[in-house]
Design a protein around this motif. Structure first.
Motif, PDB file in Angstrom:
ATOM      1  N   LEU A  43       0.829  -1.209   0.000  1.00  0.00           N
ATOM      2  CA  LEU A  43       0.000   0.000   0.000  1.00  0.00           C
ATOM      3  C   LEU A  43       0.862   1.259   0.000  1.00  0.00           C
ATOM      4  O   LEU A  43       0.613   2.189  -0.791  1.00  0.00           O
ATOM      5  CB  LEU A  43      -0.920  -0.006   1.220  1.00  0.00           C
ATOM      6  CG  LEU A  43      -1.810   1.227   1.411  1.00  0.00           C
ATOM      7  CD1 LEU A  43      -2.732   1.426   0.220  1.00  0.00           C
ATOM      8  CD2 LEU A  43      -2.612   1.112   2.703  1.00  0.00           C
ATOM      9  N   GLU A  46       2.593   1.809  -3.392  1.00  0.00           N
ATOM     10  CA  GLU A  46       1.682   2.311  -4.426  1.00  0.00           C
ATOM     11  C   GLU A  46       1.308   3.774  -4.188  1.00  0.00           C
ATOM     12  O   GLU A  46       1.163   4.553  -5.125  1.00  0.00           O
ATOM     13  CB  GLU A  46       0.429   1.433  -4.498  1.00  0.00           C
ATOM     14  CG  GLU A  46       0.705   0.006  -4.945  1.00  0.00           C
ATOM     15  CD  GLU A  46       1.389  -0.059  -6.293  1.00  0.00           C
ATOM     16  OE1 GLU A  46       0.765   0.359  -7.295  1.00  0.00           O
ATOM     17  OE2 GLU A  46       2.550  -0.510  -6.357  1.00  0.00           O
ATOM     18  N   LYS A  47       1.165   4.160  -2.916  1.00  0.00           N
ATOM     19  CA  LYS A  47       0.895   5.569  -2.604  1.00  0.00           C
ATOM     20  C   LYS A  47       2.081   6.445  -3.009  1.00  0.00           C
ATOM     21  O   LYS A  47       1.907   7.500  -3.639  1.00  0.00           O
ATOM     22  CB  LYS A  47       0.632   5.740  -1.102  1.00  0.00           C
ATOM     23  CG  LYS A  47      -0.716   5.242  -0.623  1.00  0.00           C
ATOM     24  CD  LYS A  47      -0.852   5.495   0.879  1.00  0.00           C
ATOM     25  CE  LYS A  47      -2.181   5.021   1.428  1.00  0.00           C
ATOM     26  NZ  LYS A  47      -2.283   5.257   2.893  1.00  0.00           N
ATOM     27  N   TYR A  52      -1.766   4.907  -6.310  1.00  0.00           N
ATOM     28  CA  TYR A  52      -2.905   4.729  -5.424  1.00  0.00           C
ATOM     29  C   TYR A  52      -3.300   6.107  -4.910  1.00  0.00           C
ATOM     30  O   TYR A  52      -2.561   6.731  -4.144  1.00  0.00           O
ATOM     31  CB  TYR A  52      -2.544   3.801  -4.252  1.00  0.00           C
ATOM     32  CG  TYR A  52      -3.669   3.531  -3.277  1.00  0.00           C
ATOM     33  CD1 TYR A  52      -4.424   2.364  -3.361  1.00  0.00           C
ATOM     34  CD2 TYR A  52      -3.962   4.433  -2.256  1.00  0.00           C
ATOM     35  CE1 TYR A  52      -5.445   2.108  -2.458  1.00  0.00           C
ATOM     36  CE2 TYR A  52      -4.980   4.190  -1.352  1.00  0.00           C
ATOM     37  CZ  TYR A  52      -5.727   3.028  -1.457  1.00  0.00           C
ATOM     38  OH  TYR A  52      -6.732   2.781  -0.563  1.00  0.00           O
ATOM     39  N   GLU A  54      -5.633   8.142  -2.665  1.00  0.00           N
ATOM     40  CA  GLU A  54      -6.532   7.945  -1.531  1.00  0.00           C
ATOM     41  C   GLU A  54      -7.855   8.678  -1.712  1.00  0.00           C
ATOM     42  O   GLU A  54      -8.914   8.166  -1.342  1.00  0.00           O
ATOM     43  CB  GLU A  54      -5.857   8.406  -0.242  1.00  0.00           C
ATOM     44  CG  GLU A  54      -4.744   7.488   0.234  1.00  0.00           C
ATOM     45  CD  GLU A  54      -4.208   7.895   1.594  1.00  0.00           C
ATOM     46  OE1 GLU A  54      -4.729   7.380   2.612  1.00  0.00           O
ATOM     47  OE2 GLU A  54      -3.283   8.723   1.634  1.00  0.00           O
ATOM     48  N   TYR A  57      -9.907   6.714  -4.174  1.00  0.00           N
ATOM     49  CA  TYR A  57     -10.345   5.461  -3.577  1.00  0.00           C
ATOM     50  C   TYR A  57     -11.498   5.685  -2.602  1.00  0.00           C
ATOM     51  O   TYR A  57     -12.453   4.904  -2.563  1.00  0.00           O
ATOM     52  CB  TYR A  57      -9.177   4.782  -2.854  1.00  0.00           C
ATOM     53  CG  TYR A  57      -9.529   3.438  -2.282  1.00  0.00           C
ATOM     54  CD1 TYR A  57      -9.458   2.293  -3.057  1.00  0.00           C
ATOM     55  CD2 TYR A  57      -9.949   3.310  -0.951  1.00  0.00           C
ATOM     56  CE1 TYR A  57      -9.796   1.048  -2.538  1.00  0.00           C
ATOM     57  CE2 TYR A  57     -10.276   2.081  -0.420  1.00  0.00           C
ATOM     58  CZ  TYR A  57     -10.209   0.955  -1.220  1.00  0.00           C
ATOM     59  OH  TYR A  57     -10.553  -0.275  -0.702  1.00  0.00           O
ATOM     60  N   VAL A 100      -4.223  -4.596  -3.996  1.00  0.00           N
ATOM     61  CA  VAL A 100      -3.852  -3.177  -4.028  1.00  0.00           C
ATOM     62  C   VAL A 100      -2.911  -2.903  -5.196  1.00  0.00           C
ATOM     63  O   VAL A 100      -2.978  -1.847  -5.839  1.00  0.00           O
ATOM     64  CB  VAL A 100      -3.208  -2.759  -2.691  1.00  0.00           C
ATOM     65  CG1 VAL A 100      -2.644  -1.342  -2.774  1.00  0.00           C
ATOM     66  CG2 VAL A 100      -4.230  -2.858  -1.560  1.00  0.00           C
ATOM     67  N   ILE A 103      -4.787  -1.940  -8.399  1.00  0.00           N
ATOM     68  CA  ILE A 103      -5.628  -0.746  -8.485  1.00  0.00           C
ATOM     69  C   ILE A 103      -5.152   0.213  -9.571  1.00  0.00           C
ATOM     70  O   ILE A 103      -5.948   0.929 -10.176  1.00  0.00           O
ATOM     71  CB  ILE A 103      -5.715  -0.067  -7.106  1.00  0.00           C
ATOM     72  CG1 ILE A 103      -6.569  -0.930  -6.170  1.00  0.00           C
ATOM     73  CG2 ILE A 103      -6.298   1.333  -7.199  1.00  0.00           C
ATOM     74  CD1 ILE A 103      -6.681  -0.426  -4.754  1.00  0.00           C
ATOM     75  N   LYS A 104      -3.856   0.206  -9.880  1.00  0.00           N
ATOM     76  CA  LYS A 104      -3.361   1.052 -10.975  1.00  0.00           C
ATOM     77  C   LYS A 104      -4.051   0.697 -12.283  1.00  0.00           C
ATOM     78  O   LYS A 104      -4.295   1.579 -13.125  1.00  0.00           O
ATOM     79  CB  LYS A 104      -1.849   0.895 -11.119  1.00  0.00           C
ATOM     80  CG  LYS A 104      -1.395  -0.523 -11.466  1.00  0.00           C
ATOM     81  CD  LYS A 104       0.110  -0.652 -11.438  1.00  0.00           C
ATOM     82  CE  LYS A 104       0.542  -2.069 -11.792  1.00  0.00           C
ATOM     83  NZ  LYS A 104       1.467  -2.611 -10.804  1.00  0.00           N
TER      84      LYS A 104
END
Length: 318
Positions: A43, A46-47, A52, A54, A57, A100, A103-104
C-alpha cells in the motif's frame, strides 16, 4: 562379507534417499510457501509511486465482494464501478502481491470505459488457501470470480481479464484448460512453462543447479499439493484459446524472460497482438511506460473487441 556389503549399500541408499527427500521438501516449501510482500508495504509503495490515490479510492463507487472458491475458501475482492457501464475487467495480480497492486489498472480501464474487479489470489491478501500453486488452483478461483460477475451483468456486457506475471499465467490456464468465457484477455509477462521458469530461477538463485532438483520438485509438488509441473504450462493451454489475447512483456525482464511471451504469442491461434516494451523490469511495463501501455491496450480493444458505435459509459466519479 556379503551381509556387510548389503548393509553398507542399504545405509548409503538410505542416506541418499534422505538427502533427496530433504532437498525435495526444501525446494517445494520455498515454492508453495513463497514469502509474500507485506500488505502495508504494498500500500505504501503504491501511494508513494502515485498509483494509489486515496481521495479517488475514498470517493469512487465500489463494493467489497466475497466469492466462494471451489477450492474451499473465500476469495476477497473489490468491485470498482466508476462508470455507468456493464463492461467490466477482472484483474489478476502476480505472486507475492495483492489486490492493491492491481488498483493502478482500475484507473487505466476506467479511462478505457470499463469497471473493474480486483481480487486477492489464494494465500495472498485477504483470500484463504494454504499454498501458492502458480496458476493450477488459481485458475479455478478466476473461473469462480468470472461466474460471479456474469451472474450480475447483462448478457451484452463485455468482460475481459488482465493478468500480470503469475496472474497472466493463471489467465491463460483458465482460458485454455477450463473455459474460454471472457471476451478477451491481456497477459502481461506470463511464463510459458512453470517447470522451465522454476529451473531458470533455481539455477540463478539457489545451489540446486541440476535438472534432478526439478524432478524432485515435481514429485514433491504432486505429493504435497496435488499436481504435476506439467499442469502449469500455459504453452499447452494457449493453443485452445479462441478469444483475442494481447501479450505484453518488457525486454529487460530477467525474472521471466520475454522469450516466453514471444513463444506464447506464436503458439496462439486466431486474434492476437504482441507488445514488447524497451523499458521496465519484471511486471514493470505499465509502471515504466504508462502512456504507451494505455495506447497499446486501447488499440487492441478497438481492433479486436469493441464495436465502433458502442457506448463505453459515462463517469460517476473522477
Amino acid at each position: 562379507m556379503k551381509k556387510r556389503i548389503i548393509w553398507i549399500f542399504g545405509l548409503i541408499t538410505g542416506i541418499v534417499g534422505g538427502i533427496a527427500s530433504l532437498i525435495g521438501y526444501l525446494i517445494t516449501s520455498r515454492i508453495i510457501y513463497i514469502k509474500k510482500k507485506d500488505d502495508h508495504f504494498i500500500l505504501e509503495r503504491e501511494k508513494k509511486a502515485l498509483r494509489y490515490d486515496e481521495n479517488w479510492y475514498t470517493n469512487v463507487c465500489k463494493e467489497n465482494i466475497s466469492v466462494h472458491s471451489p477450492n474451499g475458501y473465500i476469495i476477497k475482492g473489490i468491485y470498482f464501478m466508476p462508470l455507468d457501464t456493464v463492461n467490466t475487467m477482472i484483474v489478476c495480480h502476480g505472486v507475492t502481491e495483492n489486490k492493491v497492486n492491481s488498483i493502478k489498472y482500475v484507473r487505466l480501464f476506467e479511462r478505457l470505459g470499463f469497471n473493474t474487479i480486483v481480487y486477492d489470489h489464494r494465500r495472498h491478501g485477504e483470500t484463504g488457501g494454504k499454498t501458492t500453486s502458480y496458476g493450477y488452483y488459481e485458475k479455478f478461483d478466476l473461473q469462480a470470480v468470472l461466474h460471479y460477475l456474469k451472474k450480475r451483468l447483462a448478457k451484452e456486457a463485455i468482460v475481459g481479464v488482465h493478468g500480470e506475471s503469475m496472474g497472466a499465467a493463471t489467465t491463460l490456464l483458465y482460458a485454455g484448460t477450463l473455459e474460454d468465457e471472457a471476451d478477451f484477455y491481456i497477459a502481461d509477462c506470463p511464463y510459458s512453462d512453470f517447470s522451465e521458469e522454476l529451473y531458470y530461477l533455481l539455477t540463478k538463485q539457489t545451489p540446486f543447479k541440476t535438472a534432478f532438483a526439478i524432478k524432485l520438485a515435481n514429485l514433491f509438488l504432486r505429493l504435497r499439493d496435488g499436481y504435476w509441473l506439467k499442469n502449469i504450462a500455459p504453452r499447452t493451454a494457449v493453443t485452445n484459446i479462441q478469444k483475442p489475447v494481447l501479450f505484453i512483456h518488457s525486454l529487460p525482464d530477467d525474472f521471466i524472460l520475454p522469450g516466453m511471451t514471444i513463444e506464447l504469442y506464436q503458439l496462439k491461434k486466431g486474434p492476437k497482438m504482441l507488445k514488447l516494451f524497451e523499458q521496465g523490469e519484471h511486471a514493470q511495463s505499465f509502471n515504466k511506460n504508462p502512456q504507451e501501455y494505455e495506447e497499446t491496450v486501447r488499440t487492441f480493444l478497438h481492433e479486436y473487441v469493441l464495436n465502433k458505435d458502442q457506448n463505453t459509459g459515462d463517469p460517476k466519479n473522477r
